[in-house]
Motif scaffolding. Structure first.
Motif, short mmCIF file in Angstrom:
data_model
loop_
_atom_site.label_atom_id
_atom_site.label_comp_id
_atom_site.label_asym_id
_atom_site.label_seq_id
_atom_site.Cartn_x
_atom_site.Cartn_y
_atom_site.Cartn_z
N TYR A 118 0.86 -1.26 0.15
CA TYR A 118 0.06 -0.04 0.08
C TYR A 118 0.84 1.24 0.10
CZ TYR A 118 -3.78 3.03 1.15
OH TYR A 118 -4.93 4.01 0.98
N THR A 119 1.86 1.15 0.90
CA THR A 119 3.03 2.43 0.57
C THR A 119 3.65 2.50 -0.66
OG1 THR A 119 3.34 1.90 3.03
CG2 THR A 119 4.71 3.39 1.84
N ILE A 120 4.00 1.45 -1.28
CA ILE A 120 4.46 1.51 -2.72
C ILE A 120 3.43 2.25 -3.52
CG2 ILE A 120 5.38 0.32 -4.63
CD1 ILE A 120 6.75 -1.40 -2.64
N GLN A 121 2.29 1.76 -3.51
CA GLN A 121 1.12 2.19 -4.34
C GLN A 121 0.91 3.73 -4.14
OE1 GLN A 121 -2.57 0.10 -3.67
NE2 GLN A 121 -3.72 1.45 -5.11
N ARG A 122 0.95 4.03 -2.88
CA ARG A 122 0.58 5.38 -2.61
C ARG A 122 1.64 6.63 -2.99
NH1 ARG A 122 -4.18 6.74 0.15
NH2 ARG A 122 -3.60 8.63 -0.40
N GLY A 123 2.97 5.91 -2.71
CA GLY A 123 4.12 7.05 -2.64
C GLY A 123 4.89 6.67 -3.89
N VAL A 124 4.87 5.82 -5.12
CA VAL A 124 5.82 5.64 -5.90
C VAL A 124 5.70 6.56 -7.03
CG1 VAL A 124 4.29 4.09 -7.32
CG2 VAL A 124 6.86 3.96 -7.12
N TYR A 130 13.66 14.79 -8.36
CA TYR A 130 13.21 15.99 -8.06
C TYR A 130 12.93 16.03 -6.47
CZ TYR A 130 10.84 20.42 -7.23
OH TYR A 130 10.47 21.64 -6.65
N PHE A 131 12.01 15.19 -6.16
CA PHE A 131 11.62 15.21 -4.95
C PHE A 131 12.56 14.77 -3.76
CE2 PHE A 131 9.62 12.58 -1.49
CZ PHE A 131 8.80 13.56 -0.98
N LEU A 132 13.76 14.04 -4.52
CA LEU A 132 14.70 13.58 -3.42
C LEU A 132 15.82 14.59 -3.33
CD1 LEU A 132 15.04 9.82 -4.64
CD2 LEU A 132 13.92 10.55 -2.22
N SER A 133 15.75 15.49 -4.32
CA SER A 133 16.91 16.58 -4.27
C SER A 133 16.55 17.91 -4.13
CB SER A 133 17.32 16.57 -5.69
OG SER A 133 16.53 16.77 -6.49
N HIS A 134 15.17 18.05 -3.35
CA HIS A 134 14.85 19.52 -3.11
C HIS A 134 14.22 19.52 -1.72
CE1 HIS A 134 15.28 19.85 -7.48
NE2 HIS A 134 15.25 21.28 -7.12
N SER A 135 14.33 20.66 -1.04
CA SER A 135 13.74 20.91 0.10
C SER A 135 12.22 21.62 0.08
CB SER A 135 14.53 21.74 1.05
OG SER A 135 14.70 22.82 0.71
N GLU A 335 -0.54 15.39 1.12
CA GLU A 335 -0.63 13.86 1.28
C GLU A 335 0.28 13.10 0.52
OE1 GLU A 335 -4.39 10.42 1.48
OE2 GLU A 335 -4.79 12.68 1.01
N GLU A 336 0.37 13.37 -0.59
CA GLU A 336 1.35 12.50 -1.57
C GLU A 336 2.66 12.87 -1.07
OE1 GLU A 336 0.47 14.37 -5.42
OE2 GLU A 336 -1.24 13.61 -5.59
N ARG A 337 2.98 13.78 -0.69
CA ARG A 337 4.49 13.94 -0.19
C ARG A 337 4.61 13.10 1.15
NH1 ARG A 337 3.17 19.63 -0.05
NH2 ARG A 337 3.67 20.57 -2.04
N ALA A 338 3.69 13.14 1.74
CA ALA A 338 3.71 11.96 3.12
C ALA A 338 4.02 10.58 2.80
CB ALA A 338 2.69 12.47 3.99
N TRP A 339 3.24 10.12 1.77
CA TRP A 339 3.35 8.62 1.64
C TRP A 339 4.78 8.44 0.57
CZ3 TRP A 339 0.84 4.81 3.06
CH2 TRP A 339 -0.56 5.19 3.74
N ALA A 340 5.22 9.53 -0.08
CA ALA A 340 6.59 9.30 -0.75
C ALA A 340 7.63 9.33 0.43
CB ALA A 340 6.51 10.36 -1.93
N ALA A 341 7.39 10.19 1.30
CA ALA A 341 8.35 10.31 2.33
C ALA A 341 8.43 8.95 2.95
CB ALA A 341 8.44 11.34 3.50
N ALA A 342 7.32 8.36 3.50
CA ALA A 342 7.27 6.98 4.12
C ALA A 342 7.86 5.98 3.40
CB ALA A 342 5.81 6.71 4.58
N LEU A 343 7.59 6.06 2.00
CA LEU A 343 8.16 5.06 1.19
C LEU A 343 9.93 5.25 1.16
CD1 LEU A 343 8.29 2.69 -0.86
CD2 LEU A 343 7.71 4.35 -2.76
N THR A 344 10.38 6.44 1.09
CA THR A 344 11.86 6.91 1.14
C THR A 344 12.29 6.35 2.41
OG1 THR A 344 11.24 8.78 -0.14
CG2 THR A 344 13.33 8.60 1.23
N LEU A 345 11.62 6.29 3.71
CA LEU A 345 12.18 5.83 4.79
C LEU A 345 12.36 4.36 4.82
CD1 LEU A 345 12.88 6.60 7.85
CD2 LEU A 345 10.60 6.35 8.53
N ILE A 346 11.22 3.68 4.21
CA ILE A 346 11.38 2.27 4.20
C ILE A 346 12.46 1.87 3.21
CG2 ILE A 346 10.11 0.19 2.93
CD1 ILE A 346 7.61 1.51 4.11
N LEU A 347 12.48 2.62 2.32
CA LEU A 347 13.83 2.30 1.22
C LEU A 347 15.21 2.43 2.01
CD1 LEU A 347 12.75 3.66 -2.10
CD2 LEU A 347 12.54 1.36 -1.39
#
Length: 369
Positions: A118-124, A130-135, A335-347
């Motif tokens: 579910y985390t992959i589905q919502r955050g991938v 760009y998301f990983l290289s900007h604040s 909300e999209e950023r939150a799921w992507a950040a959660a997926l980043t944490l898992i990775l």
């Protein structure tokens, strides 16, 4: 001269017994070992039926957890009943125990797999370069921009500092308890380690807040958060390292000491390399235990949208804080950023575990050295 025939002519003795394996009378115990067994395809066929029942129950009950549970119970009962009918009681009991363990394992793994999926589905979709290289500096509520770079830096620095403090202290404590600890002091250390194992994260955060910020007068920073994470990591490091050191055979220690090598050098050159793989695994478990903590960081680190590479000065973000903040922002982009950040944490946790396993395998003692 008359030759006396002294062979025993009783049934099952002598010639007949010797020919039991070639058509004569056989030992009943040997016959019990050659009873019918189910073909290998039968348990898999029953398991496939369980999967189909899961789908049917899901469509009927609209509840995945209940559907999987009911299908698992039916699988256990069906396999045990078929084994009881076509095999014997002993094999049926074995099938029952095996199917029960397998089903409970699947039930335990399913929540993890579903959460990951579910985390992959919502955050991938949002997880881009760009998301990983900007604040998030200068990003408004209606802007579909911004990233998680500042939070990644904060998490890596805070967890890294906590690991640098906790691992030496925890490893030395474990060495003392296993190699040197005898008497009241060792029992006291063990007692406090057991108490710290169940310590709530907010309590560690409040302790560091009262001691580091209120008493000593330091400001909120990434290092303050690292101190709280270090407290949470310590018991896991101590316990895992202690168990790994206990698994090292005493014969290795005795052989080293018999050669005249001092105790400290035996621990350093023999015991620690032998237990290195398990110790690294314990360290990774402790990192996975604290990398997602949010409560202590809310008290000690603060929350900023800008990049701060200095953990000793100023507020600093982290991935758990980023997820918490974006989840409460109240817009669809957050909300999209939150799921992507959660997926980043898992990775990040998966990458760290993979790297630790590779290091442990590389440094593990090899046969013939």
């Amino acid at each position: 001269m008359t030759v006396l025939d002294t062979g025993d002519k009783r049934p099952g003795i002598g010639t007949d017994a010797a020919e039991g394996g070639r058509g004569g009378l056989a030992d009943p115990r040997a016959a019990s070992l050659t009873r019918r067994t189910l073909p290998r395809q039968v348990p898999w066929a029953i398991a496939g039926g369980g999967v189909l029942l899961t789908i049917v129950f899901k469509l009927t009950l609209d509840n995945w957890a209940l559907a999987v549970f009911l299908a698992g119970v039916i699988f256990i009962v069906a396999l045990s009943a078929v084994s009881w009918r076509f095999e014997d009681a002993r094999r049926a009991r074995d099938r029952f125990a095996t199917s029960l363990i397998s089903t409970t394992f699947v039930l335990a793994v399913l929540p993890l797999v579903s959460l990951l999926g579910y985390t992959i589905q919502r955050g991938v979709d949002k997880l881009t370069p760009y998301f990983l290289s900007h604040s998030m500096r200068g990003v408004g509520a209606r802007d579909d921009t911004g990233g998680v770079y500042h939070a990644i830096i904060g998490t890596l620095e805070q967890v890294g500092l906590a690991t640098l403090i906790a691992v030496p202290i925890g490893l030395l404590t474990a060495i003392y308890l296993v190699e040197y600890g005898r008497g009241r002091l060792a029992k006291t250390v063990t007692f406090f380690v057991d108490v710290m194992t169940g310590l709530p994260s907010i309590v560690a955060g409040l302790f560091i807040y009262a001691f580091w910020i209120l008493m000593l007068g330091f400001e909120a920073s990434g290092f303050a958060g690292s101190l709280a994470l270090m407290i949470l990591m310590l018991p896991t490091v101590v316990r895992s390292a202690e168990e790994m050191l206990k698994l090292v055979p005493n014969e290795l220690r005795e052989a080293s000491l018999a050669l005249g090598i001092p105790k400290w050098r035996t621990v350093l050159k023999v015991v620690l390399p032998t237990a290195f793989g398990g110790i690294v695994t314990g360290v990774m478990l402790s990192i996975a235990r604290v990398i997602g903590e949010t409560a202590p960081l809310l008290l000690l680190v603060g929350l900023t949208q800008s990049i701060n590479t200095d953990p000793f000065s100023g507020w600093q973000s982290a991935l758990p804080l980023y997820v918490f903040d974006q989840n409460h922002a109240g817009n669809k982009f957050a909300e999209e950023r939150a799921w992507a950040a959660a997926l980043t944490l898992i990775l990040i946790v998966m990458i760290l575990n993979l790297a630790a396993r590779l290091i442990a395998r590389w440094k593990a003692p090899k046969a013939g050295r």
